[in-house]
Design a protein around this motif. Structure first.
Motif, PDB file in Angstrom:
ATOM      1  N   THR A   1       0.992  -1.247  -0.107  1.00 36.22           N
ATOM      2  CA  THR A   1      -0.184   0.053   0.037  1.00 36.22           C
ATOM      3  C   THR A   1       0.768   1.345   0.101  1.00 36.22           C
ATOM      4  N   SER A   2       0.673   2.359  -0.909  1.00 37.01           N
ATOM      5  CA  SER A   2       1.474   3.542  -0.960  1.00 37.01           C
ATOM      6  C   SER A   2       1.035   4.529  -0.025  1.00 37.01           C
ATOM      7  N   ILE A   3       1.823   4.910   0.565  1.00 35.98           N
ATOM      8  CA  ILE A   3       1.635   6.037   1.886  1.00 35.98           C
ATOM      9  C   ILE A   3       2.377   7.119   1.365  1.00 35.98           C
ATOM     10  N   PRO A   4       1.700   8.376   1.653  1.00 30.67           N
ATOM     11  CA  PRO A   4       2.342   9.833   1.149  1.00 30.67           C
ATOM     12  C   PRO A   4       3.707   9.710   2.040  1.00 30.67           C
TER      13      PRO A   4
ATOM     14  N   ILE B   1       5.871  12.986   3.213  1.00 28.58           N
ATOM     15  CA  ILE B   1       5.900  14.435   2.976  1.00 28.58           C
ATOM     16  C   ILE B   1       7.046  14.877   4.167  1.00 28.58           C
ATOM     17  N   GLY B   2       8.126  15.652   3.435  1.00 20.18           N
ATOM     18  CA  GLY B   2       9.069  16.155   3.954  1.00 20.18           C
ATOM     19  C   GLY B   2      10.090  14.993   4.404  1.00 20.18           C
ATOM     20  N   ARG B   3      11.042  15.360   5.244  1.00 19.15           N
ATOM     21  CA  ARG B   3      12.187  14.506   5.690  1.00 19.15           C
ATOM     22  C   ARG B   3      11.678  13.301   6.278  1.00 19.15           C
ATOM     23  N   ALA B   4      12.282  12.222   5.732  1.00 18.37           N
ATOM     24  CA  ALA B   4      11.639  10.741   6.164  1.00 18.37           C
ATOM     25  C   ALA B   4      11.631  10.672   7.787  1.00 18.37           C
ATOM     26  N   HIS B   5      12.755  11.017   8.263  1.00 17.29           N
ATOM     27  CA  HIS B   5      13.345  10.539   9.624  1.00 17.29           C
ATOM     28  C   HIS B   5      12.979  11.908  10.691  1.00 17.29           C
ATOM     29  N   HIS B   6      12.221  12.791  10.307  1.00 16.30           N
ATOM     30  CA  HIS B   6      11.379  13.736  11.046  1.00 16.30           C
ATOM     31  C   HIS B   6       9.880  13.486  11.404  1.00 16.30           C
ATOM     32  N   LEU B   7       9.622  14.385  12.168  1.00 17.44           N
ATOM     33  CA  LEU B   7       7.946  14.363  12.496  1.00 17.44           C
ATOM     34  C   LEU B   7       7.652  15.707  12.863  1.00 17.44           C
ATOM     35  N   TYR B   8       7.127  16.373  11.985  1.00 17.58           N
ATOM     36  CA  TYR B   8       6.594  17.813  12.065  1.00 17.58           C
ATOM     37  C   TYR B   8       4.895  17.738  11.570  1.00 17.58           C
ATOM     38  N   LYS B   9       4.305  18.697  12.325  1.00 21.59           N
ATOM     39  CA  LYS B   9       2.874  18.729  12.167  1.00 21.59           C
ATOM     40  C   LYS B   9       2.514  18.853  10.825  1.00 21.59           C
TER      41      LYS B   9
ATOM     42  N   PRO C   1       5.432  12.562  -3.402  1.00 19.56           N
ATOM     43  CA  PRO C   1       6.133  11.330  -3.242  1.00 19.56           C
ATOM     44  C   PRO C   1       5.523  10.421  -2.356  1.00 19.56           C
ATOM     45  N   THR C   2       5.344   8.967  -2.569  1.00 15.74           N
ATOM     46  CA  THR C   2       4.917   8.148  -1.897  1.00 15.74           C
ATOM     47  C   THR C   2       5.901   6.948  -1.556  1.00 15.74           C
ATOM     48  N   VAL C   3       5.558   6.015  -0.307  1.00 21.20           N
ATOM     49  CA  VAL C   3       6.287   4.887  -0.264  1.00 21.20           C
ATOM     50  C   VAL C   3       5.352   3.898   0.196  1.00 21.20           C
ATOM     51  N   GLU C   4       5.836   2.580  -0.240  1.00 22.50           N
ATOM     52  CA  GLU C   4       5.036   1.252   0.473  1.00 22.50           C
ATOM     53  C   GLU C   4       5.371   1.170   1.757  1.00 22.50           C
ATOM     54  N   MET C   5       4.135   0.536   2.328  1.00 30.25           N
ATOM     55  CA  MET C   5       4.320   0.285   3.809  1.00 30.25           C
ATOM     56  C   MET C   5       5.396  -0.638   4.330  1.00 30.25           C
ATOM     57  N   GLN C   6       5.575  -1.416   3.484  1.00 32.19           N
ATOM     58  CA  GLN C   6       6.952  -2.295   3.896  1.00 32.19           C
ATOM     59  C   GLN C   6       8.242  -1.541   3.706  1.00 32.19           C
ATOM     60  N   ASP C   7       8.359  -0.967   2.890  1.00 29.45           N
ATOM     61  CA  ASP C   7       9.525   0.067   2.725  1.00 29.45           C
ATOM     62  C   ASP C   7       9.684   1.022   3.827  1.00 29.45           C
ATOM     63  N   ALA C   8       8.427   1.548   3.993  1.00 30.72           N
ATOM     64  CA  ALA C   8       8.456   2.740   5.187  1.00 30.72           C
ATOM     65  C   ALA C   8       8.915   2.218   6.472  1.00 30.72           C
ATOM     66  N   TYR C   9       8.332   0.733   6.914  1.00 34.75           N
ATOM     67  CA  TYR C   9       8.781   0.096   7.705  1.00 34.75           C
ATOM     68  C   TYR C   9      10.330  -0.437   7.928  1.00 34.75           C
TER      69      TYR C   9
ATOM     70  N   ASN D   1       9.436   7.965   9.672  1.00 31.44           N
ATOM     71  CA  ASN D   1       8.239   8.392  10.644  1.00 31.44           C
ATOM     72  C   ASN D   1       7.171   8.778   9.979  1.00 31.44           C
ATOM     73  N   PRO D   2       6.927   9.852   8.959  1.00 28.05           N
ATOM     74  CA  PRO D   2       5.797  10.245   8.643  1.00 28.05           C
ATOM     75  C   PRO D   2       4.664   9.411   8.282  1.00 28.05           C
ATOM     76  N   PRO D   3       5.020   8.422   7.268  1.00 25.83           N
ATOM     77  CA  PRO D   3       4.334   7.614   6.630  1.00 25.83           C
ATOM     78  C   PRO D   3       3.668   6.468   8.013  1.00 25.83           C
ATOM     79  N   LEU D   4       4.316   6.121   8.870  1.00 31.15           N
ATOM     80  CA  LEU D   4       3.967   5.124   9.851  1.00 31.15           C
ATOM     81  C   LEU D   4       2.968   6.136  10.912  1.00 31.15           C
ATOM     82  N   ALA D   5       3.340   7.406  10.930  1.00 34.18           N
ATOM     83  CA  ALA D   5       2.327   8.338  11.743  1.00 34.18           C
ATOM     84  C   ALA D   5       0.991   8.397  11.045  1.00 34.18           C
ATOM     85  N   LEU D   6       0.981   8.350   9.704  1.00 31.01           N
ATOM     86  CA  LEU D   6       0.020   8.694   9.084  1.00 31.01           C
ATOM     87  C   LEU D   6      -1.160   7.210   9.158  1.00 31.01           C
TER      88      LEU D   6
END
Length: 463
Positions: free
Chosen positions: A208-211, A213-221, A233-241, A246-251
């Motif tokens: 599943t593709s997840i947005p 947004i921004g830098r991958a290892h930060h977490l801003y509102k 840009p999007t990333v698959e859930m397995q690649d986000a893991y 951080n942002p895709p897993l937070a979403l």
């Protein structure tokens, strides 16, 4: 006038001419060397004379008289002593003098307080289930010298603890008091809760593709606000893991909701009281909404805690597709630090699809993600690496008890030919960000997996 015909002069034989030339060259080199040595000697003599002149000018006038009187007295003593005594006074240094000089130089060079030799107490090694793995762990802790660390290896089939090692306050410990401790921030290991809840909800799959947004290892509102017609840009859930974004897993966590996250966390042993406090109660308490929920979903908070013993239990449950069980041991070295028998826990199983997804996501962390660099043929023999299925999850976050940077790896290694041969491995290192960083936890894990594979998988040794 009569012109005489040209007569070729008598020349010496070729061999004689070559000999004469060689003699001339050697003579020339000798003359040059002699001239050079004379010039160098004159320079040294001039420098010594200048130095002596400076020293004598700096001394008071009375010292001249004293030296002259002392020199005269010495000359009279030598003259009165006779030829034999005077010869003794000018003879070279004796063997005793040379020995004394050498001892003085050695004492000057050698440190007054030589470093203390570390005395290795092997009692905690010999009492473990697998002495050879315990000795390997101990060697790595002494070699890499992490300030604080705990390493745990568990047999996946029996869930029995095979070996452990701990280093605390820069010293290897005889007791594993870090093993059940629940003050360590789980960091990105908490992402396992999020993808488990996502797959249990049947709304997400590994691809599943997840947005993003921004830098991958930060977490801003602003990284949590996805536009309605998002085309970024999007990333698959397995690649986000696998890459620990951080942002895709937070979403994902915000979309799944706090109740499903808590249910998945309970199946992984969070927020539970265990018998005799082994391990201590871990914590996963996300708020229902807002930025706090996003933080908990990606592990970007110190509030989510985890013990090494429970981390091993989580990996074993995923690998074996069984409900969570805490690793146990009957060896005396783990008395009071781990359960002595198997205990059935009041937790549910995940679905087969969820177990499969968690396993594949962990394998992708090793093949394509944050553990790829060190859990590879870089630190493992190729035959061992190719003979195993290896998966895991990394995590890193600052904490305060003890204070420092927490660097996690939890994972598994399984024989491809004989899946009954498998281990669970957990490595946690804590170090000062301003100090000397130890070897990465993934490198330590890779070296230990390689050693285990050589002993039990490719080396022909039976368990």
């Amino acid at each position: 006038m009569t012109i005489k015909p040209y007569e070729e002069p008598n020349r010496l034989p070729y061999a004689v001419r070559m000999r004469n030339r060689a003699i001339a060259i050697f003579v020339f080199i000798g003359i040059c060397a002699g001239i050079g040595s004379c010039i160098y000697k004159d320079k040294i003599s001039g420098a010594e004379a200048a130095e002596l002149k400076v020293e004598t000018q700096a001394e008071p006038a009375n010292d001249y008289n004293k030296e002259e009187v002392a020199a005269g007295n010495q000359a009279q003593e030598i003259k009165a002593a006779g030829p034999s005594e005077s010869a003794k006074m000018f003879e070279g240094p004796t063997a005793e003098d040379i020995e004394n000089t050498q001892m003085a130089v050695t004492a000057e060079i050698a440190p007054s307080n030589p470093p203390a030799v570390e005395i290795i107490d092997s009692a905690h090694i010999k009492s473990q289930k697998d002495v050879f793995m315990a000795e390997k762990i101990d060697n790595l802790l002494r070699r890499f010298k992490p300030e604080n660390a705990i390493i745990l290896i568990v047999d996946a089939k029996s869930n029995e603890i095979m070996a452990w090692g701990e280093r605390k306050n820069n010293a290897v410990q005889n007791q594993p008091d870090y093993l059940p401790r629940n003050t360590f921030p789980a960091a990105s290991l908490a992402k396992t809760i999020t993808i488990a809840a996502a797959m249990e909800s049947n709304r997400y799959a590994l691809n599943t593709s997840i947005p993003l947004i921004g830098r991958a290892h930060h977490l801003y509102k602003n990284q949590l606000r996805v536009p309605q017609n998002y085309h970024g840009p999007t990333v698959e859930m397995q690649d986000a893991y696998a890459h620990s974004y951080n942002p895709p897993l937070a979403l994902i966590g915000m979309n799944v909701g706090a109740s499903k996250l808590k249910a998945a966390a309970r199946n992984l042993g969070y927020n539970m009281n265990y018998a005799a406090g082994l391990p201590g109660r871990s914590s996963f308490t996300p708020p229902d909404t807002g930025y706090g929920l996003a933080e908990a979903s990606c592990g970007f908070t110190e509030a989510t805690t985890l013990s090494p013993l429970q981390a091993a239990a989580q990996v074993r449950a995923i690998l074996m597709k069984k409900p969570l069980e805490i690793p146990w041991s009957t060896t005396p070295d783990l008395d009071g630090y781990a359960p002595k028998t198997r205990l059935a826990l009041d937790v549910n199983k995940f679905s087969e699809n969820t177990y499969y997804g968690l396993r594949q996501a962990m394998i992708r962390s090793v093949t394509h993600g944050t553990a790829r660099k060190n859990i590879s043929t870089r630190h493992m023999a190729r035959k061992n690496y190719n003979a195993l299925n290896i998966g895991g999850k990394t995590g890193s976050l600052d904490g305060s008890d003890p204070k420092g940077r927490y660097d996690w790896f939890m994972g598994f290694a399984e024989s491809k030919e004989d899946p009954s041969k498998a281990i669970i491995i957990v490595v946690l290192q804590i170090y000062d960000n301003q100090g000397l960083r130890p070897q990465p936890t993934t490198q330590v894990a890779g070296m230990l997996i390689n050693y285990w594979a050589h002993q039990y998988v490719t080396g022909g040794k039976k368990k």
